[in-house]
Design a protein around this motif. Structure first.
Motif, PDB file in Angstrom:
ATOM      1  N   MET A   1       0.921  -1.026  -0.034  1.00 23.22           N
ATOM      2  CA  MET A   1       0.083  -0.086   0.228  1.00 23.22           C
ATOM      3  C   MET A   1       0.729   1.038  -0.215  1.00 23.22           C
ATOM      4  O   MET A   1       1.725   1.381   0.941  1.00 23.22           O
ATOM      5  N   ASN A   2       0.494   2.237  -1.040  1.00 29.50           N
ATOM      6  CA  ASN A   2       1.287   3.403  -1.028  1.00 29.50           C
ATOM      7  C   ASN A   2       1.158   4.249   0.222  1.00 29.50           C
ATOM      8  O   ASN A   2       0.197   4.166   1.056  1.00 29.50           O
ATOM      9  N   ARG A   3       2.110   5.190   0.561  1.00 31.64           N
ATOM     10  CA  ARG A   3       2.213   6.255   1.569  1.00 31.64           C
ATOM     11  C   ARG A   3       0.826   6.910   1.657  1.00 31.64           C
ATOM     12  O   ARG A   3       0.389   7.165   2.792  1.00 31.64           O
ATOM     13  N   THR A   4       0.444   7.589   0.428  1.00 27.72           N
ATOM     14  CA  THR A   4      -0.909   8.279   0.650  1.00 27.72           C
ATOM     15  C   THR A   4      -2.187   7.627   1.217  1.00 27.72           C
ATOM     16  O   THR A   4      -2.905   7.955   1.948  1.00 27.72           O
ATOM     17  N   ALA A   5      -2.171   6.210   0.903  1.00 22.96           N
ATOM     18  CA  ALA A   5      -3.252   5.501   1.369  1.00 22.96           C
ATOM     19  C   ALA A   5      -3.224   5.285   2.823  1.00 22.96           C
ATOM     20  O   ALA A   5      -3.948   5.208   3.580  1.00 22.96           O
ATOM     21  N   THR A   6      -1.977   5.038   3.154  1.00 24.79           N
ATOM     22  CA  THR A   6      -1.458   4.777   4.506  1.00 24.79           C
ATOM     23  C   THR A   6      -1.786   5.756   5.246  1.00 24.79           C
ATOM     24  O   THR A   6      -2.595   5.779   6.588  1.00 24.79           O
ATOM     25  N   ILE A   7      -1.452   7.004   4.844  1.00 21.94           N
ATOM     26  CA  ILE A   7      -2.227   8.395   5.649  1.00 21.94           C
ATOM     27  C   ILE A   7      -3.307   8.554   5.840  1.00 21.94           C
ATOM     28  O   ILE A   7      -4.065   8.642   6.711  1.00 21.94           O
ATOM     29  N   ALA A   8      -4.343   8.067   4.722  1.00 22.54           N
ATOM     30  CA  ALA A   8      -5.499   8.403   4.891  1.00 22.54           C
ATOM     31  C   ALA A   8      -6.231   7.538   5.741  1.00 22.54           C
ATOM     32  O   ALA A   8      -7.256   7.799   6.104  1.00 22.54           O
ATOM     33  N   LEU A   9      -5.757   6.100   5.423  1.00 23.01           N
ATOM     34  CA  LEU A   9      -6.476   5.149   6.498  1.00 23.01           C
ATOM     35  C   LEU A   9      -6.094   5.448   8.076  1.00 23.01           C
ATOM     36  O   LEU A   9      -7.015   5.511   8.854  1.00 23.01           O
ATOM     37  N   THR A  10      -4.805   5.956   8.365  1.00 22.36           N
ATOM     38  CA  THR A  10      -4.447   6.244   9.571  1.00 22.36           C
ATOM     39  C   THR A  10      -5.282   7.522  10.117  1.00 22.36           C
ATOM     40  O   THR A  10      -5.877   7.624  11.489  1.00 22.36           O
ATOM     41  N   ALA A  11      -5.495   8.382   9.170  1.00 21.27           N
ATOM     42  CA  ALA A  11      -6.502   9.673   9.592  1.00 21.27           C
ATOM     43  C   ALA A  11      -8.107   9.272   9.911  1.00 21.27           C
ATOM     44  O   ALA A  11      -8.542  10.021  10.693  1.00 21.27           O
ATOM     45  N   LEU A  12      -8.392   8.022   9.606  1.00 23.27           N
ATOM     46  CA  LEU A  12      -9.685   7.782  10.000  1.00 23.27           C
ATOM     47  C   LEU A  12      -9.825   7.392  11.499  1.00 23.27           C
ATOM     48  O   LEU A  12     -10.969   7.667  11.782  1.00 23.27           O
ATOM     49  N   ALA A  13      -8.699   7.305  11.963  1.00 29.39           N
ATOM     50  CA  ALA A  13      -8.669   6.935  13.652  1.00 29.39           C
ATOM     51  C   ALA A  13      -9.102   8.269  14.290  1.00 29.39           C
ATOM     52  O   ALA A  13     -10.068   8.428  15.066  1.00 29.39           O
ATOM     53  N   PRO A  14      -8.414   9.366  13.897  1.00 28.50           N
ATOM     54  CA  PRO A  14      -8.798  10.738  14.719  1.00 28.50           C
ATOM     55  C   PRO A  14     -10.096  11.296  14.237  1.00 28.50           C
ATOM     56  O   PRO A  14     -10.888  11.957  14.948  1.00 28.50           O
ATOM     57  N   VAL A  15     -10.196  10.920  12.977  1.00 31.16           N
ATOM     58  CA  VAL A  15     -11.877  11.337  12.461  1.00 31.16           C
ATOM     59  C   VAL A  15     -12.941  10.619  13.336  1.00 31.16           C
ATOM     60  O   VAL A  15     -13.758  11.071  13.766  1.00 31.16           O
ATOM     61  N   SER A  16     -12.477   9.427  13.565  1.00 27.19           N
ATOM     62  CA  SER A  16     -13.456   8.473  14.353  1.00 27.19           C
ATOM     63  C   SER A  16     -13.839   9.093  15.725  1.00 27.19           C
ATOM     64  O   SER A  16     -14.800   9.200  16.275  1.00 27.19           O
ATOM     65  N   TRP A  17     -12.446   9.321  16.503  1.00 27.81           N
ATOM     66  CA  TRP A  17     -12.568   9.766  17.580  1.00 27.81           C
ATOM     67  C   TRP A  17     -13.287  11.143  17.935  1.00 27.81           C
ATOM     68  O   TRP A  17     -13.796  11.649  18.930  1.00 27.81           O
ATOM     69  N   GLY A  18     -13.292  11.791  16.798  1.00 25.86           N
ATOM     70  CA  GLY A  18     -13.976  13.128  16.976  1.00 25.86           C
ATOM     71  C   GLY A  18     -15.544  13.018  16.981  1.00 25.86           C
ATOM     72  O   GLY A  18     -16.163  14.067  17.226  1.00 25.86           O
ATOM     73  N   SER A  19     -16.070  11.791  16.950  1.00 25.53           N
ATOM     74  CA  SER A  19     -17.624  11.411  17.179  1.00 25.53           C
ATOM     75  C   SER A  19     -17.698  11.087  18.654  1.00 25.53           C
ATOM     76  O   SER A  19     -18.833  11.060  18.818  1.00 25.53           O
ATOM     77  N   THR A  20     -16.702  10.993  19.236  1.00 25.95           N
ATOM     78  CA  THR A  20     -16.750  10.592  20.665  1.00 25.95           C
ATOM     79  C   THR A  20     -17.970  11.262  21.522  1.00 25.95           C
ATOM     80  O   THR A  20     -18.844  11.296  22.090  1.00 25.95           O
ATOM     81  N   TYR A  21     -17.599  12.693  21.304  1.00 30.44           N
ATOM     82  CA  TYR A  21     -18.533  13.820  22.118  1.00 30.44           C
ATOM     83  C   TYR A  21     -19.995  13.717  21.835  1.00 30.44           C
ATOM     84  O   TYR A  21     -20.676  13.500  22.460  1.00 30.44           O
ATOM     85  N   ALA A  22     -20.332  13.607  20.349  1.00 27.07           N
ATOM     86  CA  ALA A  22     -21.523  13.412  19.983  1.00 27.07           C
ATOM     87  C   ALA A  22     -22.308  12.277  20.328  1.00 27.07           C
ATOM     88  O   ALA A  22     -23.334  12.251  20.946  1.00 27.07           O
ATOM     89  N   VAL A  23     -21.555  11.136  20.277  1.00 25.83           N
ATOM     90  CA  VAL A  23     -22.145   9.790  20.724  1.00 25.83           C
ATOM     91  C   VAL A  23     -22.565   9.925  22.167  1.00 25.83           C
ATOM     92  O   VAL A  23     -23.589   9.203  22.709  1.00 25.83           O
ATOM     93  N   THR A  24     -21.657  10.387  22.865  1.00 27.26           N
ATOM     94  CA  THR A  24     -21.498  10.272  24.405  1.00 27.26           C
ATOM     95  C   THR A  24     -22.758  11.068  24.993  1.00 27.26           C
ATOM     96  O   THR A  24     -23.428  11.008  25.843  1.00 27.26           O
ATOM     97  N   THR A  25     -22.929  12.402  24.227  1.00 20.36           N
ATOM     98  CA  THR A  25     -23.841  13.310  24.889  1.00 20.36           C
ATOM     99  C   THR A  25     -25.404  12.718  24.461  1.00 20.36           C
ATOM    100  O   THR A  25     -26.508  13.147  25.066  1.00 20.36           O
ATOM    101  N   GLU A  26     -25.393  12.078  23.137  1.00 18.83           N
ATOM    102  CA  GLU A  26     -26.785  11.850  22.526  1.00 18.83           C
ATOM    103  C   GLU A  26     -27.061  10.534  23.034  1.00 18.83           C
ATOM    104  O   GLU A  26     -28.424  10.228  22.993  1.00 18.83           O
ATOM    105  N   PHE A  27     -26.281   9.782  23.378  1.00 21.89           N
ATOM    106  CA  PHE A  27     -26.692   8.270  23.305  1.00 21.89           C
ATOM    107  C   PHE A  27     -26.412   7.428  24.735  1.00 21.89           C
ATOM    108  O   PHE A  27     -27.133   6.628  25.259  1.00 21.89           O
TER     109      PHE A  27
END
Length: 312
Positions: free
Chosen positions: A1-27
């Motif tokens: 897998m090339n470097r750009t794809a690796t960066i994009a997949l790794t970036a999904l982690a902090p993007v997912s963590w950004g949903s924690t506040y909304a899920v915590t307050t709403e659910f």
């Protein structure tokens, strides 16, 4: 897998963590941050252990425990404590200093000298995040600030040590993630019980929220995160961190009806630009003087130099 794809997949982690506040307050049930951290880490860790069927051996018993404490068991409680004691967004601003902390730890443990560009980009990321999340109301206390700094230092040290130690032979990032989540959950369990008491009653909405946090927000996200650390430099990975508060701001705007001011939009642009700039690696110039081969002599091929990275 090339470097750009690796960066994009790794970036999904902090993007997912950004949903924690909304899920915590709403659910989720209110005022249960430690129980929420426990439910994120321990079930996910045990599930990954069951899937991989691999346990640490030798020195990796204590290494995985140290990484589990730094990345999960210490990081989560300090992060929640700072979020509760500091005014809106202050904990996220301190957390955005992670790239600077990682640069310092990398200099000590990986012999990676921080460049001026890295330091300036880290400052720009923190500035951008502060424009997005800071609020004028409220006051902060010493304990909250210390907890915020401690959580950022803990995660930063965990990132660098994960890079330094790598993984045992034959062990993939999924197993390493399971070890750390399990250790982190075991460390948080007695703390959650002592501070918050018995677990709360859960309805279907709460169960769905905890299931999302355990699977997508933790098991998959941390697998992508640790997988990225094994391929990218520690500094590159940590510069993806500001995507978390930026995602939280976007979710608040789109899903929760929170307004974005022009200053926040500017801050988002600055933080995102710093995140992208943090992924750019500069190839060092070769100091070797090319030799002139005699006529007819075979010229040996000079291999291309890849980005400077210290092997774990």
């Amino acid at each position: 897998m090339n470097r750009t794809a690796t960066i994009a997949l790794t970036a999904l982690a902090p993007v997912s963590w950004g949903s924690t506040y909304a899920v915590t307050t709403e659910f989720l049930p209110p005022d249960r941050p430690l129980f929420t951290g426990l439910m994120r880490a321990l079930p996910a860790g045990l599930a990954l252990l069951a899937i991989t069927r691999l346990l640490p051996t030798g020195a990796w018993w204590w290494k995985s425990a140290v990484l589990g404490a730094l990345n999960i068991g210490v990081f989560f409680p300090l992060l929640f404590l700072s979020a509760y004691r500091l005014p809106g967004g202050m904990a996220a601003v301190v957390g955005s200093l992670g790239p600077l902390f990682v640069a310092g730890f990398a200099a000590l443990l990986l012999s990676e000298r921080p460049t001026t560009r890295t330091l300036l980009t880290g400052i720009a990321a923190a500035l951008g995040v502060s424009l997005v999340v800071l609020r004028a109301t409220g006051s902060f206390d010493t304990i909250g600030v210390a907890a915020a700094v401690g959580s950022s230092l803990s995660m930063s040290a965990g990132v660098v040590l994960t890079k330094r130690w790598g993984r045992p032979a034959g062990v993939g990032p999924l197993a390493l993630t399971g070890w750390q989540l399990a250790w982190g959950g075991l460390l948080m369990a007695p703390l959650a019980l002592a501070v918050e008491g018995a677990p709360p009653a859960l309805d279907g909405r709460a169960v769905a929220g905890y299931l999302y946090l355990a699977v997508a927000n933790t098991a998959i996200a941390y697998w992508l995160w640790f997988r990225g650390i094994g391929t990218l430099s520690a500094t590159q990975v940590t510069f993806l961190g500001p995507l978390s508060p930026l995602t939280a701001a976007v979710i608040g705007w789109v899903a929760l009806g929170e307004a974005l001011t022009p200053l926040q939009v500017v801050g988002m642009g600055v933080a995102f630009a710093a995140t992208v700039a943090g992924q750019v690696t500069v190839r060092p110039r070769s100091t070797r003087t090319p030799s002139v081969a005699a006529p007819g002599a075979e010229v040996p091929a000079v291999p291309e130099r890849s980005d400077l990275r210290v092997a774990p």
